[in-house]
Enzyme design. Structure first.
Site, PDB file in Angstrom:
ATOM      1  N   LYS A  64      80.411  74.976  28.712  1.00  0.00           N
ATOM      2  CA  LYS A  64      79.283  74.113  29.038  1.00  0.00           C
ATOM      3  C   LYS A  64      79.352  72.737  28.378  1.00  0.00           C
ATOM      4  O   LYS A  64      78.703  71.802  28.853  1.00  0.00           O
ATOM      5  CB  LYS A  64      77.970  74.781  28.602  1.00  0.00           C
ATOM      6  CG  LYS A  64      77.703  76.140  29.222  1.00  0.00           C
ATOM      7  CD  LYS A  64      77.194  76.027  30.635  1.00  0.00           C
ATOM      8  CE  LYS A  64      75.759  75.621  30.656  1.00  0.00           C
ATOM      9  NZ  LYS A  64      75.197  75.602  32.039  1.00  0.00           N
ATOM     10  N   GLN A  98      83.148  80.602  30.938  1.00  0.00           N
ATOM     11  CA  GLN A  98      81.881  81.160  30.483  1.00  0.00           C
ATOM     12  C   GLN A  98      81.898  82.687  30.496  1.00  0.00           C
ATOM     13  O   GLN A  98      81.418  83.331  29.561  1.00  0.00           O
ATOM     14  CB  GLN A  98      80.747  80.641  31.371  1.00  0.00           C
ATOM     15  CG  GLN A  98      79.357  81.102  30.956  1.00  0.00           C
ATOM     16  CD  GLN A  98      78.270  80.568  31.879  1.00  0.00           C
ATOM     17  OE1 GLN A  98      78.518  80.327  33.056  1.00  0.00           O
ATOM     18  NE2 GLN A  98      77.085  80.379  31.346  1.00  0.00           N
ATOM     19  N   HIS A 102      66.866  81.893  38.998  1.00  0.00           N
ATOM     20  CA  HIS A 102      68.262  81.702  38.605  1.00  0.00           C
ATOM     21  C   HIS A 102      68.717  82.805  37.660  1.00  0.00           C
ATOM     22  O   HIS A 102      69.783  83.407  37.857  1.00  0.00           O
ATOM     23  CB  HIS A 102      68.437  80.333  37.947  1.00  0.00           C
ATOM     24  CG  HIS A 102      69.780  80.112  37.328  1.00  0.00           C
ATOM     25  ND1 HIS A 102      70.926  79.938  38.077  1.00  0.00           N
ATOM     26  CD2 HIS A 102      70.177  80.047  36.023  1.00  0.00           C
ATOM     27  CE1 HIS A 102      71.966  79.763  37.271  1.00  0.00           C
ATOM     28  NE2 HIS A 102      71.536  79.832  36.018  1.00  0.00           N
TER      29      HIS A 102
END
Length: 427
Positions: free
Chosen positions: A262, A249, A142
């Site tokens: 978040k 973000q 990721h």
């Protein structure tokens, strides 16, 4: 002390459907509201919820040192604080009570009527009072994918990433159990090609396929938990959808990292599956190169073979599986995360929650976020109803499921399922 609750030959006198996540070998812990509007600590076998408060009041935990109100509470925090010995004693006792060969409760209809509920008769609650929430960034796949999009392939990982588990402090006030919808957040973004930011609702709401672990009281302020002891302070795991607003973000994360992108919502599955229940599914984690500093080094199998799946369901349409991944792909282990978290003396308490970060596998259909699955929106996903998604639309329901399975037993987490609502409008 042996984990007798894990005996794969054991069967329950409570019916357990085939391929259930909750055989008698699981015995997770949660909190639920009964049909009499009583909040209690409970467990689950098959499609039955079990009131542990009622079990305790009726004497079924006799011989185990528990405070009188241990399970007559609206959180698991006190039980978790009692430590690993108590967790194991209670879980073993529950397995004995519901064993098909134990007639004590099985043949007592009066007791059964106040202890056992069908799942559609109860309402699951948040299982713990979460004082602090940390989210890690521990999937190398990721982190590399995101790094390639932001920077380039050669500099996908920043120099510190392979040296320590990277994390940030989240917001516990907006952690909700499965079934609670969340609103598309407002925030400040910088439109493509512009130099002046604007304020409005996010256009790029994403899921993050994660798990999280729940801790017990681990240390005093100033004390570091050694890597060899870290797992003793982990009670169990839940599924986690760490909702993310990618456009917010992108604008806010430099220099201090995620904030409003978040902390608007994080959704978790309501049953905590204990580390004891997961014991049969241990696997080795990926080889770490370079080798971590000595305080993070460990030998043996410290990851778990947990199958994970994400679906997106538009309103009034069938769901589409968009990702299948596995927890075993995580580069940094939970033990390393907890040890690193306390390495500076940070105190960790009962009920604290620590997220894994998005769990991405090695193939394009195993990525743990829409950011990766659509490669930043460049490759929209086609759903079963013919519609396309770059990110999550209003009124889409995102569901994460997870389970472990071998030739003898299946242990699952159930699901965390949440609908994304339009932005909140104050009336």
């Amino acid at each position: 002390m042996p984990i007798s609750a894990n005996d794969t030959k054991r069967k329950s006198w409570i019916e357990v459907p085939q391929n259930s996540d909750f055989p008698i070998q699981n015995i997770p812990f949660g909190v639920f509201l009964t049909k009499e509007n009583v909040v209690t600590v409970g467990t689950r076998i098959g499609d039955s919820a079990i009131d542990l408060g009622a079990l305790q009041q009726l004497g079924y935990f006799s011989g185990i040192e528990l405070t009188d109100d241990m399970f007559i509470q609206d959180t698991l925090n006190d039980f978790i604080s009692d430590g690993k010995k108590t967790w194991r004693l209670v879980r073993n006792r529950i397995a004995d009570i519901f064993d098909e060969n134990n007639s004590t409760l099985r043949d007592n209809p009066d007791h059964k009527s106040i202890i056992i509920f069908k799942m559609d008769e109860i309402e699951m609650q948040l299982p713990v009072l979460i004082g602090d929430y940390t989210d890690f960034y521990s999937s190398k796949i990721h982190a590399s994918n995101v790094g390639k999009m932001i920077r380039n392939e050669e500099n996908a990982l920043l120099p510190n990433w392979p040296q320590m588990p990277i994390g940030y402090h989240g917001r516990s006030s907006t952690i909700v159990p499965s079934g609670i919808p969340v609103h598309r957040p407002f925030g400040q973004t910088l439109p493509q090609g512009e130099s002046t930011p604007v304020f409005g609702s996010s256009r790029s709401v994403d899921f993050e396929l994660e798990t999280a672990f729940i801790t017990t009281d681990a240390n005093v302020m100033g004390e570091m938990i050694p890597i060899s002891e870290a797992e003793d302070y982990i009670f169990g795991m839940v599924l986690l959808n760490d909702w993310t607003a990618r456009d917010i973000q992108k604008w806010e994360y430099m220099p201090l990292g995620p904030f409003l992108s978040k902390n608007f919502a994080s959704s978790i599955s309501p049953w905590i599956v204990t580390m004891d229940a997961l014991e049969p599914f241990r696997v080795a984690s990926p080889k770490q190169n370079p080798s971590p500093l000595p305080y993070l080094q460990q030998k043996g199998k410290h990851s778990f073979d947990i199958n994970l799946e994400v679906t997106i369901q538009p309103e009034d349409a069938e769901p589409t599986i968009v990702s299948k991944s596995n927890f075993k792909h995580m580069y940094w282990t939970m033990n390393q995360q907890l040890t690193h978290h306390t390495s500076n003396g940070c105190r960790v308490n009962s009920g604290d929650m620590m997220g894994s970060g998005a769990i991405s596998g090695p193939t394009e259909d195993s990525y743990g976020s829409m950011l990766e699955l659509t490669w930043g929106g460049e490759k929209p996903l086609k759903l079963n109803d013919g519609s396309e998604r770059k990110f999550i639309n209003d009124n889409d329901t995102v569901t994460i499921k997870g389970f472990c399975e071998n030739s003898q037993v299946r242990i699952g987490f159930g699901e965390v399922s949440s609908k994304l609502l339009p932005p909140f409008v104050r009336k």
